[in-house]
Design an enzyme around this catalytic site. Structure first.
Site, PDB file in Angstrom:
ATOM      1  N   ASP A  15      65.008  31.655 -25.317  1.00 11.81           N
ATOM      2  CA  ASP A  15      65.845  30.688 -26.037  1.00 11.81           C
ATOM      3  C   ASP A  15      66.964  30.124 -25.167  1.00 11.81           C
ATOM      4  O   ASP A  15      68.149  30.138 -25.554  1.00 11.81           O
ATOM      5  CB  ASP A  15      66.456  31.341 -27.278  1.00 11.81           C
ATOM      6  CG  ASP A  15      65.428  32.067 -28.128  1.00 11.81           C
ATOM      7  OD1 ASP A  15      64.307  31.565 -28.249  1.00 11.81           O
ATOM      8  OD2 ASP A  15      65.762  33.145 -28.668  1.00 11.81           O
ATOM      9  N   GLU A 187      62.810  24.679 -35.686  1.00  8.43           N
ATOM     10  CA  GLU A 187      63.973  25.537 -35.412  1.00  8.43           C
ATOM     11  C   GLU A 187      64.598  25.090 -34.094  1.00  8.43           C
ATOM     12  O   GLU A 187      64.229  24.073 -33.522  1.00  8.43           O
ATOM     13  CB  GLU A 187      63.535  27.010 -35.345  1.00  8.43           C
ATOM     14  CG  GLU A 187      62.443  27.267 -34.320  1.00  8.43           C
ATOM     15  CD  GLU A 187      61.922  28.691 -34.323  1.00  8.43           C
ATOM     16  OE1 GLU A 187      62.631  29.593 -34.792  1.00  8.43           O
ATOM     17  OE2 GLU A 187      60.796  28.903 -33.850  1.00  8.43           O
TER      18      GLU A 187
END
Length: 536
Positions: A15, A187
């Site tokens: 991420d 997301e």
């Protein structure tokens, strides 16, 4: 122009959020249940990176005791508004099932080294928050929205709301500005502004082999957002033989000379079962703008080699790391969940002392100190001084993914107090979390004296070793399948395990008497072995 071989942050570094401040680049990555929270790496040239800080390092900022495996710190976003750094992140308390308890926070600091503030609570409506600093001075908070009614899906879109830094809270209306595309599971939102356009970069497709980066744009920050004509802009989903798989969840940065790069997570599977033992790693791709749309220079499938300003120095990557324990723990090491380190370890006299707490499978308080596995093949070694009185006290060398998935060579004792070596494993034992039975026959050892413990991993093969005093190492137990210490075997359904393999030192005292153990040193030795396809 020199090139770097992906990933630029090998091992569990998912991420990525990237920011440039002057000539300095910083990448923040998720740490999940490992403490301290958030890894921030620094580079001058996009090729060579060094871990500089884990900013969430005290109880007032973060306490993850009770957070399940693969919960904790998700998808941090690191930005700079011209005056100071901002870091937003989620602390996930539950992720499985329809309900997801996700609390979003904001911290800030005048420099990357800190001091980092105590957190400001933002909201709990979903995860993967980011903070966008608009050119009119406003700050905007975006995160994905969870709808447990699942109409049509739990991942309900991307929500925007203004953040007031003076009041330290979200203010004004909030709106779902993007429902995602047919790739689903939207997301990881990041907002940007360029040439009068607002750009929304999101992750879609889940975190497994359908993962992707989606880009959309609008003239108004509130939308509507038009999806890129060649969506997704980055993905390996249609390239099953590409070296970098699971590519998605990206962030964009520009160099001082105007070049554009996208950093993203990826995985490098091994064996025919396609298991990512190093977890999700951070890679980089060169991009370019055309007709006010962003494209990857070499197409949407991520490239293994990418031109960057700097020349990579791989010598540190392949160097043996011998860790000694003087005044502070080396920055390579982390532990699980707790901010109260004095209850699980201390340093002194050149030793690491672990204080026996709960089992290696605990979600609350366990004494496990470990570092990431960053190579497909390596050796690890330590020396333990431990005097258990029964079978409920054990300490040693674990190769660890989560409570459902570990291999563990321990010094322990039988019910009569006779010291012995015992191998324990919990291979893919979800949902029971049980040890694999029968355990290998223990080896009786003298009740006094230090014991050297070691392991070797060569691709998908793991072997443990031991030695008494100055004896040579001897193998112990079977050759295990090391590939199960991976996301794909992490004890959850698809898209549910998010960390990576660790190796380190642990101590448990299930009697509750806090029996301690001492470790003299720890060695992590990378080994060049097998196909170059899987190595930097």
């Amino acid at each position: 122009m020199p090139s770097v071989r992906n990933p630029i942050l090998p091992g569990f570094n998912p991420d990525p959020s990237i920011v440039r401040v002057g000539d300095d680049y910083y990448i923040a990555t998720s740490t999940f249940e490992w403490y301290p929270g958030v890894q921030i790496h620094h580079s001058k040239d996009l090729a060579n990176w060094e871990l500089v800080i884990r900013p969430l390092n005290r109880k007032s900022q973060l306490d993850m005791r009770g957070d399940p495996d693969s919960c904790g710190i998700w998808a941090p976003c690191l930005t700079h508004d011209g005056e100071k750094f901002w870091l937003v992140y989620t602390d996930v308390k539950r992720k499985d099932g329809s309900f997801k308890d996700c609390h979003n926070y904001i911290v800030s600091a005048p420099s990357i080294e800190g001091p980092w503030s105590d957190p400001v609570y933002a909201n709990s409506s979903g995860f993967d928050p980011s903070l966008f600093h608009d050119d009119d001075g406003k700050k905007w908070f975006v995160n994905m929205l969870i709808d447990h009614r699942c109409r049509p899906r739990v991942f309900a879109g991307i929500v925007l709301q203004e953040f007031d830094p003076a009041a330290n809270k979200l203010v004004g209306p909030k709106k779902n500005i993007f429902k995602g595309t047919e790739l689903d599971l939207v997301e990881g939102p990041h907002l940007y502004k360029r040439n009068g356009w607002y750009y929304l970069l999101t992750a879609e497709g889940g975190t497994a082999y359908e993962h992707a980066c989606t880009l959309a744009r609008s003239r108004d920050i509130w939308g509507p957002y038009q999806v890129h004509p060649e969506n997704p802009i980055l993905s390996s989903k249609d390239a099953p033989f590409a070296a970098l798989q699971r590519a998605g969840h990206g962030d964009i940065v520009e160099t001082p000379d105007g070049k554009t790069y996208l950093v993203h997570l990826c995985g490098r599977p091994i064996t025919q079962k396609r298991r990512c033992v190093l977890g999700r790693e951070t890679a980089i791709q060169e991009a370019f703008w055309k007709d006010d749309w962003l494209y990857m220079k070499n197409g949407p499938v991520p490239s293994l080699r990418v031109e960057v300003p700097g020349t990579p120095d791989d010598s540190k990557y392949w160097a043996e790391q011998r860790y000694t324990f003087e005044k502070e723990l080396h920055k390579d090491f982390q532990w699980l969940r707790t901010p109260e380190t004095e209850r699980i370890f201390r340093l002194g006299d050149g030793k690491l002392t672990l204080i026996g707490r709960e089992s290696i499978g605990s979600w609350f308080e366990q004494a496990l100190v470990a570092r990431r596995q960053t190579h497909f093949s390596y050796d690890a070694e330590t020396v333990v001084d431990f005097s258990p009185t029964d079978e409920r006290q054990f300490s040693g060398l674990p190769a660890y993914y989560c409570r459902y998935n570990f291999f563990y060579l321990t010094v322990t004792a039988d019910s009569n107090g006779q010291r012995e070596l015992l191998l324990m494993s919990s291979e893919i034992s979800y949902p029971e979390g049980k040890l694999r039975m029968p355990l290998p026959e223990p080896i009786q050892i003298p009740n006094e004296g230090k014991v050297k413990l070691a392991l070797t991993i060569r691709g998908d093969k793991l072997q443990f070793y031991y030695a008494l005093e100055d004896d040579k190492l001897k193998s112990f137990g079977p050759v295990y399948d090391a590939s199960v210490i991976s996301d794909e075997c992490g004890g959850h359904q698809a898209h549910g395990s998010f960390t990576g393999a660790f190796v380190g030192m642990a101590c448990s005292d299930l009697n509750g008497t806090a029996l301690s153990t001492k470790f003299d040193y720890f060695i992590y030795r990378p080994v060049k072995y097998g196909s170059d396809r899987y190595e930097i």
